[in-house]
Write a protein that holds these residues in place. Structure first.
Motif, PDB file in Angstrom:
ATOM      1  N   UNK A  30       0.855  -1.192   0.000  1.00  0.00           N
ATOM      2  CA  UNK A  30       0.000   0.000   0.000  1.00  0.00           C
ATOM      3  C   UNK A  30       0.889   1.239   0.000  1.00  0.00           C
ATOM      4  N   UNK A  31       1.351   1.580  -1.182  1.00  0.00           N
ATOM      5  CA  UNK A  31       2.173   2.767  -1.367  1.00  0.00           C
ATOM      6  C   UNK A  31       2.162   3.105  -2.851  1.00  0.00           C
ATOM      7  N   UNK A  32       2.657   4.261  -3.241  1.00  0.00           N
ATOM      8  CA  UNK A  32       2.708   4.568  -4.672  1.00  0.00           C
ATOM      9  C   UNK A  32       3.460   3.463  -5.431  1.00  0.00           C
ATOM     10  N   UNK A  33       3.032   3.215  -6.649  1.00  0.00           N
ATOM     11  CA  UNK A  33       3.526   2.069  -7.408  1.00  0.00           C
ATOM     12  C   UNK A  33       5.043   2.001  -7.478  1.00  0.00           C
ATOM     13  N   UNK A  34       5.683   3.082  -7.900  1.00  0.00           N
ATOM     14  CA  UNK A  34       7.136   3.031  -8.059  1.00  0.00           C
ATOM     15  C   UNK A  34       7.824   2.755  -6.729  1.00  0.00           C
ATOM     16  N   UNK A  55      -3.062   5.033 -10.429  1.00  0.00           N
ATOM     17  CA  UNK A  55      -3.462   6.215 -11.182  1.00  0.00           C
ATOM     18  C   UNK A  55      -3.910   5.770 -12.580  1.00  0.00           C
ATOM     19  N   UNK A  56      -4.990   6.294 -13.075  1.00  0.00           N
ATOM     20  CA  UNK A  56      -5.562   5.825 -14.337  1.00  0.00           C
ATOM     21  C   UNK A  56      -5.263   6.735 -15.522  1.00  0.00           C
ATOM     22  N   UNK A  57      -4.258   7.613 -15.402  1.00  0.00           N
ATOM     23  CA  UNK A  57      -3.848   8.403 -16.563  1.00  0.00           C
ATOM     24  C   UNK A  57      -2.952   7.545 -17.448  1.00  0.00           C
ATOM     25  N   UNK A  58      -2.915   7.859 -18.728  1.00  0.00           N
ATOM     26  CA  UNK A  58      -2.101   7.086 -19.659  1.00  0.00           C
ATOM     27  C   UNK A  58      -0.629   7.116 -19.253  1.00  0.00           C
ATOM     28  N   UNK A  59      -0.140   8.270 -18.864  1.00  0.00           N
ATOM     29  CA  UNK A  59       1.267   8.404 -18.489  1.00  0.00           C
ATOM     30  C   UNK A  59       1.594   7.572 -17.250  1.00  0.00           C
ATOM     31  N   UNK A  60       0.719   7.595 -16.271  1.00  0.00           N
ATOM     32  CA  UNK A  60       0.968   6.851 -15.033  1.00  0.00           C
ATOM     33  C   UNK A  60       0.923   5.343 -15.263  1.00  0.00           C
ATOM     34  N   UNK A  61      -0.047   4.882 -16.031  1.00  0.00           N
ATOM     35  CA  UNK A  61      -0.144   3.445 -16.306  1.00  0.00           C
ATOM     36  C   UNK A  61       1.084   2.986 -17.082  1.00  0.00           C
ATOM     37  N   UNK A  62       1.484   3.762 -18.087  1.00  0.00           N
ATOM     38  CA  UNK A  62       2.667   3.408 -18.871  1.00  0.00           C
ATOM     39  C   UNK A  62       3.913   3.389 -17.987  1.00  0.00           C
ATOM     40  N   UNK A  63       4.032   4.352 -17.093  1.00  0.00           N
ATOM     41  CA  UNK A  63       5.164   4.392 -16.167  1.00  0.00           C
ATOM     42  C   UNK A  63       5.181   3.164 -15.253  1.00  0.00           C
ATOM     43  N   UNK A  94       2.261  -0.127 -24.655  1.00  0.00           N
ATOM     44  CA  UNK A  94       3.350  -0.883 -24.029  1.00  0.00           C
ATOM     45  C   UNK A  94       3.512  -2.244 -24.694  1.00  0.00           C
ATOM     46  N   UNK A  95       2.418  -2.961 -24.897  1.00  0.00           N
ATOM     47  CA  UNK A  95       2.483  -4.293 -25.505  1.00  0.00           C
ATOM     48  C   UNK A  95       3.013  -4.220 -26.940  1.00  0.00           C
ATOM     49  N   UNK A  96       2.636  -3.188 -27.668  1.00  0.00           N
ATOM     50  CA  UNK A  96       3.088  -3.054 -29.059  1.00  0.00           C
ATOM     51  C   UNK A  96       4.600  -2.899 -29.166  1.00  0.00           C
ATOM     52  N   UNK A  97       5.242  -2.368 -28.145  1.00  0.00           N
ATOM     53  CA  UNK A  97       6.703  -2.217 -28.165  1.00  0.00           C
ATOM     54  C   UNK A  97       7.419  -3.562 -28.305  1.00  0.00           C
ATOM     55  N   UNK A  98       6.778  -4.613 -27.841  1.00  0.00           N
ATOM     56  CA  UNK A  98       7.377  -5.938 -27.879  1.00  0.00           C
ATOM     57  C   UNK A  98       7.074  -6.680 -29.170  1.00  0.00           C
ATOM     58  N   UNK A  99       6.225  -6.112 -30.018  1.00  0.00           N
ATOM     59  CA  UNK A  99       5.868  -6.769 -31.270  1.00  0.00           C
ATOM     60  C   UNK A  99       5.250  -8.127 -31.000  1.00  0.00           C
TER      61      UNK A  99
END
Length: 145
Positions: A30-34, A55-63, A94-99
């Motif tokens: 129970x703390x911030x993800x990173x 956090x449900x922002x695109x940047x946060x999820x990607x991070x 994110x998944x697309x980066x792995x092809x």
């Protein structure tokens, strides 16, 4: 229900109570993800599964996805809130980066997703753990991640 969500603590206590029988395999953080990922990494914990739900922002999820994959390359990445467009965009990107080395699975109606990363032979280290015929395959992330 709204009061329970606003208080947060009751929701967390309910979560812990529901997982009590799995306490030997579930490590709730129970703390911030990173911070949580770095703390688990510092403790030498190697999770099999990481559930992304912060956090449900695109940047946060990607991070969150990038940090999870970098620190725990063998962990299965799982989450919910697939119906949120920002979450979906981050997960798909994110998944697309792995092809073809990643398979994205989702269920729009049930609102969940998971990413199955498929290492190429060049990305694997093979080892015999105990002299048996079983081999352990560890995914070794490339420098592109």
């Amino acid at each position: 229900a709204l009061q329970m969500l606003q208080e947060g603590l009751a929701l967390h206590e309910t979560f812990l109570a529901n997982l009590w029988d799995l306490r030997h395999v579930v490590f709730p953080v129970r703390m911030p993800t990173l911070q949580g990922l770095l703390a688990m990494h510092a403790l030498g914990i190697s999770p099999d599964l990481i559930y992304i739900d912060a956090d449900h922002t695109q940047e946060a999820v990607l991070s969150d996805l990038e940090a999870s994959a970098a620190l725990f390359p063998n962990a299965l990445l799982v989450g919910d809130d697939w119906q949120w467009l920002a979450v979906r965009a981050a997960v798909v990107g994110f998944a697309e980066r792995f092809g073809d080395r990643a398979h994205l699975h989702s269920h729009p109606r049930e609102n969940w997703w998971w990413i199955e990363r498929v290492p190429s032979r060049a990305d694997c280290q093979f080892s015999q753990a105990d002299g048996s015929k079983r081999a352990r395959i560890d995914f070794v992330p490339s420098a592109q991640m």
